[in-house]
Design an enzyme around this catalytic site. Sequence first.
Site, short mmCIF file in Angstrom:
data_model
loop_
_atom_site.label_atom_id
_atom_site.label_comp_id
_atom_site.label_asym_id
_atom_site.label_seq_id
_atom_site.Cartn_x
_atom_site.Cartn_y
_atom_site.Cartn_z
N ASP A 146 0.80 -1.22 0.00
CA ASP A 146 0.00 0.00 0.00
C ASP A 146 0.83 1.27 0.00
OD1 ASP A 146 -2.83 -0.99 2.07
OD2 ASP A 146 -2.29 -1.38 -0.02
N ASP A 163 0.60 6.06 2.54
CA ASP A 163 -0.08 4.77 2.64
C ASP A 163 -1.42 4.93 1.95
OD1 ASP A 163 -1.17 2.75 5.50
OD2 ASP A 163 -1.52 2.56 3.35
N LYS A 221 1.00 2.04 17.73
CA LYS A 221 -0.02 3.07 18.00
C LYS A 221 0.08 3.66 19.42
CE LYS A 221 -3.54 1.37 14.73
NZ LYS A 221 -2.63 0.50 14.00
#
Lengths: 392, 316
Positions: free
Chosen positions: B89, B185, B141
């Site tokens: 991606d 992305d 994250k």
Amino acid sequence: MLQHHIEACAKVPNMKEILLIGFYQPNEELNRFLLNAQQEFKISIRYLQEYAALGTGGGIYHFRDQIVSGSPEAFFVLNADVCSAFPLTEMLSFQKEHGEPNSFVILGTTANRKQSMNYGCIVENEESNEVLHYVEKPSTFVSDIINCGIYLFNPDIFQHIGAVFQKNQQDMLLYPYDGEEPTNGWHRAEAIRLEQDIFTALAGQGKLYVYKTLSFWSQIKSAGSAIYASRLYLNQYHTTHPERLASNKEGGPKITGNVYIHPTANIDPTAVLGPNVSIGTGVTIGAGVRVRESIILHGANLQDHCCVLNSIVGWDSTIGKWARVEGTPSDPNPNDPYAKIDSETLFREGKLTPSITILGCNVTIPSEVIILNSIVLPHKDLNRGFKNQIIL
Amino acid sequence: MKALILFCNKPILLHQVEALVKAGVDHVVLAVSYMSELLEREMRVQEQRLGIRISLSHEKEPLGTAGPLALARDLLNDNSEPFFVLNSDVICDFPFKDLLQFHRNHGKEGTIVVTRVEEPSKYGVVVYEADSGRIHRFVEKPQVFVSNKINAGMYIFNPSMLKIFPVMAGEGQLYAMELQGFWMDIGQPKDFLTGMCMYLQSVRQHAPERLRTGPGFLGNVLVDPTAQIGENCTIGPNVTIGAGVVVEDGVRIKRCTVLKGSRVRSHSWLESCIVGWSSSVGQWVRMENVTLYLNGANVLPHKSINESVPEPRIIM
């Protein structure tokens, strides 16, 4: 708007003169309009200014001497904020055939049950067409025949109005407002409502009749109704003035449906107009412009590729290239033949009700922006798009 | 088939493969979750064209990032040459030669490309020594700010590894190379357009003759030779027009990708949209939104849209 009223009056045989009664301050524009109208329709037209807002009955009562001077047999009273086919001659014939001599006639039309309560409701005797009962904006259903705001009177009406006036005066003396001098209440006595004060009392007395019409009728109270009314009148032109409707011509813009274009307007042949469009004097429309369900007032300039839908564009306004000026129509339900246009409130649940977009005079809309469901006040020069706003 | 999505008129996969070939790669392994004839056929064509070998490895269940590596192990050569691993991606300038050089210089087991982003907590963050590039740890994250460098989805490893990354990090065997230039992305449509703008800027710097200029074209605009543009249009800045697209007269397009076979009819206005394959946009339409994506939908005339339409649909 008024021109339609004047035109209808001028068509009635033996019409002597037209009086406009209102509370507005006359200005040059009004005077010019009256002058042009007199020349076009060859009839005397005058504007009489009320000294205070006197209600639907007070104005004609105040100027009764002017009205009865020259001893007319009868006179019509038309509310200015209605759009109608104005079947005045038919009302006259109806009065002669059906009514008592010197009776009065109200023009009526049919509404659906729910909406009828927003208007004056008339209960009639089906055979004689006499008005048996009249209620203004009832809170429960009374009748689906509503008052169109167009009446046929004769000088006798002033006796009835005079009686109400006397009574008001006495009430002033008996029940003055706190701290008010009796003489100040004068205009409150003279403020008379035809509907509540006169018709309600006259109903059932053998003096008031209703003439029902199937022709088009609409109230013009909101901006949305102006565009709806425009559609009704443009439609009428097919039978009354077909030459006023534009048609597809070599080198001209593409026309769909009913479109009125003033001869002084300048329109690019790649523009597409209609249905239901009215273009005023001196308007300029650029290449690839799309206008639909809108009224473009005089001197406006619509630049290339812009799109105007369900809007009123004010005098001398400019709309930039690729801009989009769009409103939301509030038309009555097309599936119900008796549905009338809703007078929606301005706000609903704290938000502006989506409606027609209006640009005041001398407004400038820049290129490539969108103005949606908004009202732009005059002389604004915008620098970005807006949605659902009133721009002051 | 995200990999086949056209980014600036070329499938992302192809952007990546071509860059690999330029760095000396002669065998590419694609780990796919879905085998399609279309993909296989396309890969044969590219093999011929680029003069390399392309193998397809079918991953029947999603196995995460390590999965394809394990599967591909059998197909990987046993020689001592390092191998690249790419996330499909991702789009950027693909500095594979620099990556190879950097990897050889430090001589350790693996190098990960990292890139700087504004919102690191959306991604996997990499903590490493600024001067040497040696990685200390990964944080997925993070809720509090740890670092603004994230895993850019490109790696180079020595064949002797094939262990899991964090273990390698602990042993000081993993290094980070910071990417210069743009990175995106394309899993997020919003980033797709931002990436497109950056890519077009990069094209202007390296190969400006590929861009379309002239009256009616503003800024960086890429137009496929088979596309047709009408009169009195203003296209750009930052627009990509795909193969066979027809743009009629009087159209204004800004910051959009119009994918192949689509038709934009006259006097419409589009900003920040992705117009999907073979879509048709009616006359006098206004379309604006960051993540707008039409796929085979028909937009009727005089409409104004600002939401995504992922399924074929007629918008009234």
